[in-house]
Design a protein around this motif. Structure first.
Motif, PDB file in Angstrom:
ATOM      1  N   MET A  28      48.371  47.305  20.459  1.00 27.23           N
ATOM      2  CA  MET A  28      47.604  46.006  20.519  1.00 27.23           C
ATOM      3  C   MET A  28      47.786  45.785  21.974  1.00 27.23           C
ATOM      4  O   MET A  28      48.786  45.841  22.274  1.00 27.23           O
ATOM      5  N   ALA A  29      46.934  45.138  22.422  1.00 29.88           N
ATOM      6  CA  ALA A  29      46.707  44.563  23.663  1.00 29.88           C
ATOM      7  C   ALA A  29      47.519  43.328  24.097  1.00 29.88           C
ATOM      8  O   ALA A  29      47.803  42.469  23.044  1.00 29.88           O
ATOM      9  N   LYS A  30      47.781  43.345  25.168  1.00 32.75           N
ATOM     10  CA  LYS A  30      48.622  42.081  25.978  1.00 32.75           C
ATOM     11  C   LYS A  30      47.469  41.315  26.165  1.00 32.75           C
ATOM     12  O   LYS A  30      46.582  41.679  26.981  1.00 32.75           O
ATOM     13  N   ILE A  31      47.504  39.944  25.817  1.00 41.24           N
ATOM     14  CA  ILE A  31      46.445  39.230  26.127  1.00 41.24           C
ATOM     15  C   ILE A  31      46.897  37.876  27.027  1.00 41.24           C
ATOM     16  O   ILE A  31      47.787  37.172  26.932  1.00 41.24           O
ATOM     17  N   PHE A  32      46.451  37.920  28.346  1.00 40.76           N
ATOM     18  CA  PHE A  32      47.034  37.066  29.323  1.00 40.76           C
ATOM     19  C   PHE A  32      45.613  36.181  29.491  1.00 40.76           C
ATOM     20  O   PHE A  32      44.551  36.570  30.168  1.00 40.76           O
ATOM     21  N   CYS A  33      45.838  34.827  29.785  1.00 37.79           N
ATOM     22  CA  CYS A  33      45.006  33.704  30.536  1.00 37.79           C
ATOM     23  C   CYS A  33      45.337  33.733  31.896  1.00 37.79           C
ATOM     24  O   CYS A  33      46.377  33.500  32.241  1.00 37.79           O
ATOM     25  N   ILE A  34      44.228  33.801  32.897  1.00 33.65           N
ATOM     26  CA  ILE A  34      44.513  33.375  34.275  1.00 33.65           C
ATOM     27  C   ILE A  34      44.127  32.081  34.402  1.00 33.65           C
ATOM     28  O   ILE A  34      42.720  31.664  34.078  1.00 33.65           O
ATOM     29  N   ALA A  35      44.701  30.936  34.541  1.00 35.37           N
ATOM     30  CA  ALA A  35      44.409  29.654  34.339  1.00 35.37           C
ATOM     31  C   ALA A  35      45.140  28.792  35.436  1.00 35.37           C
ATOM     32  O   ALA A  35      46.222  28.819  35.839  1.00 35.37           O
ATOM     33  N   ASN A  36      44.309  27.764  35.722  1.00 33.13           N
ATOM     34  CA  ASN A  36      44.718  26.485  36.803  1.00 33.13           C
ATOM     35  C   ASN A  36      43.834  25.729  36.772  1.00 33.13           C
ATOM     36  O   ASN A  36      42.486  25.860  36.961  1.00 33.13           O
ATOM     37  N   GLN A  37      44.110  24.410  36.433  1.00 29.59           N
ATOM     38  CA  GLN A  37      43.388  23.310  36.431  1.00 29.59           C
ATOM     39  C   GLN A  37      42.831  22.887  37.868  1.00 29.59           C
ATOM     40  O   GLN A  37      41.633  22.354  37.541  1.00 29.59           O
ATOM     41  N   LYS A  38      43.233  23.424  38.810  1.00 25.63           N
ATOM     42  CA  LYS A  38      42.676  23.146  39.994  1.00 25.63           C
ATOM     43  C   LYS A  38      41.746  24.219  40.455  1.00 25.63           C
ATOM     44  O   LYS A  38      41.730  25.317  40.000  1.00 25.63           O
ATOM     45  N   GLY A  39      40.448  23.883  40.934  1.00 28.26           N
ATOM     46  CA  GLY A  39      39.433  24.804  41.331  1.00 28.26           C
ATOM     47  C   GLY A  39      39.854  25.296  42.541  1.00 28.26           C
ATOM     48  O   GLY A  39      40.469  24.997  43.649  1.00 28.26           O
ATOM     49  N   GLY A  40      39.122  26.688  42.936  1.00 28.09           N
ATOM     50  CA  GLY A  40      39.270  27.311  44.223  1.00 28.09           C
ATOM     51  C   GLY A  40      40.440  28.111  44.403  1.00 28.09           C
ATOM     52  O   GLY A  40      40.668  27.916  45.722  1.00 28.09           O
ATOM     53  N   VAL A  41      41.327  28.228  43.497  1.00 27.61           N
ATOM     54  CA  VAL A  41      42.828  28.811  43.609  1.00 27.61           C
ATOM     55  C   VAL A  41      42.859  30.219  43.672  1.00 27.61           C
ATOM     56  O   VAL A  41      43.881  30.788  43.520  1.00 27.61           O
ATOM     57  N   GLY A  42      41.503  30.923  43.240  1.00 24.06           N
ATOM     58  CA  GLY A  42      41.684  32.391  43.269  1.00 24.06           C
ATOM     59  C   GLY A  42      41.923  32.877  41.924  1.00 24.06           C
ATOM     60  O   GLY A  42      42.242  33.960  41.639  1.00 24.06           O
ATOM     61  N   LYS A  95      32.106  43.759  20.294  1.00 24.03           N
ATOM     62  CA  LYS A  95      31.770  45.083  20.555  1.00 24.03           C
ATOM     63  C   LYS A  95      29.841  45.292  20.820  1.00 24.03           C
ATOM     64  O   LYS A  95      29.705  46.375  21.542  1.00 24.03           O
ATOM     65  N   ASN A  96      29.127  44.280  20.497  1.00 23.21           N
ATOM     66  CA  ASN A  96      27.938  44.419  20.701  1.00 23.21           C
ATOM     67  C   ASN A  96      27.610  43.383  22.058  1.00 23.21           C
ATOM     68  O   ASN A  96      26.629  43.795  22.946  1.00 23.21           O
ATOM     69  N   ALA A  97      28.525  42.528  22.639  1.00 20.26           N
ATOM     70  CA  ALA A  97      28.312  41.845  23.797  1.00 20.26           C
ATOM     71  C   ALA A  97      28.933  42.362  24.915  1.00 20.26           C
ATOM     72  O   ALA A  97      28.500  42.087  26.063  1.00 20.26           O
ATOM     73  N   ALA A 136      37.491  36.528  17.455  1.00 17.48           N
ATOM     74  CA  ALA A 136      36.505  37.500  17.894  1.00 17.48           C
ATOM     75  C   ALA A 136      37.428  38.658  18.611  1.00 17.48           C
ATOM     76  O   ALA A 136      36.899  39.740  18.309  1.00 17.48           O
ATOM     77  N   ILE A 137      38.065  38.402  19.449  1.00 18.66           N
ATOM     78  CA  ILE A 137      38.942  39.491  20.280  1.00 18.66           C
ATOM     79  C   ILE A 137      39.780  40.080  19.394  1.00 18.66           C
ATOM     80  O   ILE A 137      40.382  41.440  19.747  1.00 18.66           O
ATOM     81  N   ALA A 138      40.342  39.704  18.314  1.00 18.75           N
ATOM     82  CA  ALA A 138      41.356  40.353  17.509  1.00 18.75           C
ATOM     83  C   ALA A 138      40.753  41.449  16.759  1.00 18.75           C
ATOM     84  O   ALA A 138      41.434  42.516  16.642  1.00 18.75           O
ATOM     85  N   GLU A 139      39.406  41.737  16.833  1.00 18.36           N
ATOM     86  CA  GLU A 139      38.547  42.739  16.242  1.00 18.36           C
ATOM     87  C   GLU A 139      38.762  43.910  17.203  1.00 18.36           C
ATOM     88  O   GLU A 139      38.506  44.974  16.563  1.00 18.36           O
ATOM     89  N   VAL A 140      38.922  43.746  18.278  1.00 18.41           N
ATOM     90  CA  VAL A 140      38.848  44.859  19.266  1.00 18.41           C
ATOM     91  C   VAL A 140      40.089  45.118  20.018  1.00 18.41           C
ATOM     92  O   VAL A 140      40.344  46.036  20.892  1.00 18.41           O
ATOM     93  N   SER A 141      41.341  44.205  20.027  1.00 23.54           N
ATOM     94  CA  SER A 141      42.407  44.118  20.730  1.00 23.54           C
ATOM     95  C   SER A 141      43.067  45.537  20.741  1.00 23.54           C
ATOM     96  O   SER A 141      43.903  46.098  21.674  1.00 23.54           O
ATOM     97  N   HIS A 142      42.957  46.289  19.511  1.00 24.14           N
ATOM     98  CA  HIS A 142      43.518  47.596  19.292  1.00 24.14           C
ATOM     99  C   HIS A 142      42.853  48.575  20.185  1.00 24.14           C
ATOM    100  O   HIS A 142      43.559  49.641  20.478  1.00 24.14           O
ATOM    101  N   GLU A 143      41.788  48.527  20.982  1.00 24.71           N
ATOM    102  CA  GLU A 143      41.218  49.306  21.857  1.00 24.71           C
ATOM    103  C   GLU A 143      41.666  49.180  23.215  1.00 24.71           C
ATOM    104  O   GLU A 143      41.203  49.931  23.945  1.00 24.71           O
ATOM    105  N   TYR A 144      42.378  48.055  23.586  1.00 23.22           N
ATOM    106  CA  TYR A 144      42.937  48.007  25.066  1.00 23.22           C
ATOM    107  C   TYR A 144      44.357  47.897  25.172  1.00 23.22           C
ATOM    108  O   TYR A 144      45.101  47.593  24.150  1.00 23.22           O
ATOM    109  N   ASP A 145      44.644  47.947  26.560  1.00 26.16           N
ATOM    110  CA  ASP A 145      46.228  47.778  26.657  1.00 26.16           C
ATOM    111  C   ASP A 145      46.220  46.424  27.106  1.00 26.16           C
ATOM    112  O   ASP A 145      47.348  45.547  26.950  1.00 26.16           O
TER     113      ASP A 145
END
Length: 254
Positions: free
Chosen positions: A1-15, A71-73, A111-120
């Motif tokens: 199963m994939a490790k799922i990570f958000c890249i998040a920051n409430q401030k804009g323009g931080v990369g 899978k379609n998108a 939605a992503i639970a259906e494909v998580s086994h296809e990714y690291d």
């Protein structure tokens, strides 16, 4: 199963987008199967990996509304060598349309639970606000990677973000945790940057990634060519730093 990570920051323009795109490309170069989810209506991550926003037949918008599946998108980024669930301006309307839907906070997770086994790795590029879109990203993720510039205002916004993550952890996603803080656009010649970097290490300890991403022109140029910086100029300091960050992430998930 994939490790799922958000890249998040409430401030804009931080990369955030630069980090998501280049971490995805860096992991792909390290032989990892990666899905990048663009959850920002601006669609910068989509464009930054060579996918046209204007010609999308399906996107994360349709996926979250249940009109199609991942899978379609999803599309393949030839320049990055990973899969992308793309976004465009339509996504801005999704928040209003999801208000009355059941389980609106976990539409992306389901939605992503259906494909998580296809990714690291599945990396989610979040918009710069604690919106329903960001909430979907946080509910879908195992952890949050926070890109930060080493400047005063970044510290101010960090406490708000940490509190938001704690609330999501308490109420919606018990798996969610902060994976680490990534120092980006770092210029060692600036005294304030050195001071803020030291403060982060002092307060957050091992939650601060060892890798530091330098301020780098080649990383900034790459999106206009529809390429991650890691593939646009693999020899640049910025690209090398993101490869190192990918290696650090692989060590972390072992």
């Amino acid at each position: 199963m994939a490790k799922i990570f958000c890249i998040a920051n409430q401030k804009g323009g931080v990369g955030k987008t630069t980090t998501t795109v280049n971490l995805a490309a860096g992991l792909a170069k390290l032989a990892q199967r990666v899905l990048l989810v663009d959850l920002d209506p601006q669609g910068n991550a989509t464009m930054g990996v060579g996918i046209s926003k204007s010609t999308l037949t399906a996107s994360v918008y349709e996926v979250m509304l249940g009109l199609t599946d991942v899978k379609n998108a999803r599309q393949r980024s030839a320049s990055g060598d990973f899969d992308v669930l793309p976004a465009n301006r339509e996504l801005a309307g999704a928040e209003i349309e999801m208000v009355d839907l059941e389980n609106r906070e976990v539409r992306l997770k389901d939605a992503i639970a259906e494909v998580s086994h296809e990714y690291d790795f599945i990396l989610i590029d979040c918009p710069p606000a604690l919106s329903l879109l960001t909430l979907n990203g946080l509910c879908a993720a195992n952890g949050v990677i926070i890109p930060m510039q080493c400047e005063y205002y970044a510290l101010e916004g960090l406490s708000d973000l940490v509190n938001s993550i704690k609330k999501v952890h308490s109420n919606l996603n018990r798996e969610l945790k902060i994976i680490g803080l990534l120092r980006v656009m770092y210029d060692p010649r600036v005294t304030l940057a050195q001071q803020v970097s030291a403060q982060l290490e002092q307060h957050f300890g091992d939650k601060v990634f060892k890798t530091v991403i330098p301020r780098n022109v080649r990383l900034a140029e790459a999106p206009s060519y529809g390429m991650p910086g890691v593939t646009f100029d693999a020899s640049s300091k910025g690209a090398q730093a993101y490869i190192s960050f990918g290696e650090e992430m692989l060590e972390w998930v072992k």
